[in-house]
Design a protein around this motif. Structure first.
Motif, mmCIF file in Angstrom:
data_model
loop_
_atom_site.group_PDB
_atom_site.id
_atom_site.type_symbol
_atom_site.label_atom_id
_atom_site.label_comp_id
_atom_site.label_asym_id
_atom_site.label_seq_id
_atom_site.Cartn_x
_atom_site.Cartn_y
_atom_site.Cartn_z
ATOM 1 N N LEU A 41 0.509 -1.221 0.231
ATOM 2 C CA LEU A 41 0.249 -0.376 -0.510
ATOM 3 C C LEU A 41 0.764 0.780 -0.273
ATOM 4 O O LEU A 41 0.569 2.064 -0.692
ATOM 5 C CB LEU A 41 -1.155 0.134 1.475
ATOM 6 N N ARG A 42 1.674 1.442 1.211
ATOM 7 C CA ARG A 42 2.403 2.742 0.812
ATOM 8 C C ARG A 42 3.360 3.074 -0.619
ATOM 9 O O ARG A 42 4.021 3.500 -0.819
ATOM 10 C CB ARG A 42 3.748 2.613 2.224
ATOM 11 N N SER A 43 3.738 1.710 -0.650
ATOM 12 C CA SER A 43 4.736 1.747 -2.461
ATOM 13 C C SER A 43 3.064 2.240 -3.142
ATOM 14 O O SER A 43 4.088 3.319 -4.176
ATOM 15 C CB SER A 43 5.089 0.364 -3.060
ATOM 16 N N ALA A 89 -0.322 5.441 -0.734
ATOM 17 C CA ALA A 89 -1.589 5.666 0.217
ATOM 18 C C ALA A 89 -0.951 6.432 1.476
ATOM 19 O O ALA A 89 -2.287 6.561 2.159
ATOM 20 C CB ALA A 89 -1.889 4.100 0.864
ATOM 21 N N GLY A 90 0.425 6.768 1.835
ATOM 22 C CA GLY A 90 0.714 7.312 2.774
ATOM 23 C C GLY A 90 0.542 7.080 3.523
ATOM 24 O O GLY A 90 1.642 6.001 3.761
ATOM 25 N N GLU A 91 0.246 7.347 4.949
ATOM 26 C CA GLU A 91 0.746 6.815 6.139
ATOM 27 C C GLU A 91 -0.518 5.355 6.292
ATOM 28 O O GLU A 91 -0.933 5.193 6.550
ATOM 29 C CB GLU A 91 0.652 7.594 7.475
ATOM 30 N N VAL A 92 0.556 4.100 6.612
ATOM 31 C CA VAL A 92 -0.042 2.962 6.819
ATOM 32 C C VAL A 92 0.636 2.113 7.818
ATOM 33 O O VAL A 92 1.760 2.086 8.163
ATOM 34 C CB VAL A 92 -0.059 2.152 5.542
ATOM 35 N N SER A 134 0.111 9.436 12.853
ATOM 36 C CA SER A 134 -0.196 11.160 11.888
ATOM 37 C C SER A 134 -1.645 12.222 13.028
ATOM 38 O O SER A 134 -2.313 11.214 13.339
ATOM 39 C CB SER A 134 -0.544 10.837 10.483
ATOM 40 N N ARG A 135 -1.576 13.171 13.097
ATOM 41 C CA ARG A 135 -2.581 14.173 13.201
ATOM 42 C C ARG A 135 -3.458 13.945 12.656
ATOM 43 O O ARG A 135 -4.124 14.573 12.611
ATOM 44 C CB ARG A 135 -1.499 15.342 13.588
ATOM 45 N N GLY A 136 -2.704 13.904 11.183
ATOM 46 C CA GLY A 136 -4.155 13.735 10.190
ATOM 47 C C GLY A 136 -4.593 12.417 9.685
ATOM 48 O O GLY A 136 -4.780 11.946 10.486
ATOM 49 N N LYS A 195 -6.239 8.208 -1.911
ATOM 50 C CA LYS A 195 -4.945 7.982 -1.336
ATOM 51 C C LYS A 195 -5.335 6.270 -1.194
ATOM 52 O O LYS A 195 -4.350 5.446 -1.924
ATOM 53 C CB LYS A 195 -4.543 8.121 0.209
ATOM 54 N N ILE A 196 -6.007 5.834 -0.679
ATOM 55 C CA ILE A 196 -6.265 3.716 -0.684
ATOM 56 C C ILE A 196 -6.799 3.554 -1.792
ATOM 57 O O ILE A 196 -6.069 2.037 -2.230
ATOM 58 C CB ILE A 196 -6.832 3.655 1.276
#
Lengths: 136, 132
Positions: free
Chosen positions: A13-15, A18-21, A34-36, A88-89
């Motif tokens: 997913l990261r590659s 998808a952001g912070e996973v 993450s605060r988001g 993103k996801i």
């Protein structure tokens, strides 16, 4: 073995952007994530099939249900959570979808433990575990 | 005792038969050897002859074309003549001298339909040669 499956999904997913996973088993406190928006990959079930034997290896096919939980920041709206998931996801999950696994379900709930909205996407995956035989 | 866990990643592979391309997610190959058996005067049996029947190869997949939903059928007509033979490459193997034996296309009311094509060949199935 579950951690292998989840880590493979987290890396994939990261590659795909998808952001912070994070993995559900990394024992990383929610406050430090993450605060988001952030995503946690856990498992909703695992099923083994009948093993296949060869001289030096036992192959165990399996099917697993992964739960990809996208967690919204506090006081975030449902709309922004859906938008984050869509941008993103979902594209990352689309890249990972094939004959062996794909997104199957989507559900939204409020997680009272952390006081945030969570969108959970269920993804079915399948694979094979290779175990070396000690003696044939 | 070491163990490795791998997730599978399979996509439907393209199979090209003449001008027709089918994205195949199921495959079946089967053949048989036929023996001729005769009784002897002493009441035993003896095998007098045998022949290896041709291999039947079935490729099945799904077709989705919103513009022309049954376009597969137009393509299949062109390749189903008895005199045409085809060489097919699929997952590292080469199937030579194949002729179309049968096909089916099932529309079950969904957005796509299930297609299947069976070919017959008397040539052995060989691995694809590595490019030198």
């Amino acid at each position: 073995m579950l951690t292998d499956i989840i880590n493979a999904a987290v890396t994939a997913l990261r590659s795909c952007g998808a952001g912070e996973v994070y993995s559900a088993f990394d024992a990383y406190p929610t406050e430090l994530k993450s605060r988001g928006f952030f995503t946690v990959v856990g498992t909703g079930g695992l099923e083994y099939c009948t093993p296949i034997y060869s001289y030096s290896t036992v192959f165990i096919p399996f099917r697993a249900k992964l739960e990809i939980s996208v967690t919204a920041p506090e006081n975030s709206s449902m709309t922004s959570l859906y938008e984050y998931f869509d941008s993103k996801i979902a594209p990352a999950a689309d890249q990972l979808s094939d004959l062996s696994g794909r997104l199957t379900k989507l559900s939204l709930k409020h997680d009272s433990n952390i006081g945030r909205l969570v969108l959970t996407a269920e993804m079915s995956v399948s694979g094979v575990r290779h175990v070396e035989r000690s003696s044939p | 005792m070491s163990a490795v866990t791998e997730l599978s990643h399979r996509t439907a592979e393209a199979v090209t038969i003449g001008d027709l391309t089918l994205y195949c997610d199921e495959f079946r190959a089967s053949a048989a050897v036929v023996y001729s058996e005769q009784p002897t005067v002493s009441g035993d049996t003896v095998i007098t002859n045998c022949c290896r029947r041709a291999t039947r190869i079935t490729f099945s997949g799904k077709c989705y074309d919103p513009e022309a939903p049954l376009s597969f059928l137009a393509g299949i007509n062109d390749i189903s003549t008895a005199s045409d033979t085809y060489t097919i490459h699929y997952r590292g193997e080469v199937f030579s001298d194949c002729r179309v034996q049968s096909f089916s296309a099932d529309d079950k009311g969904g957005d796509f339909f299930f297609v299947s094509i069976t070919l017959i060949t008397s040539e052995p199935i060989a691995p694809e040669e590595e490019p030198s």
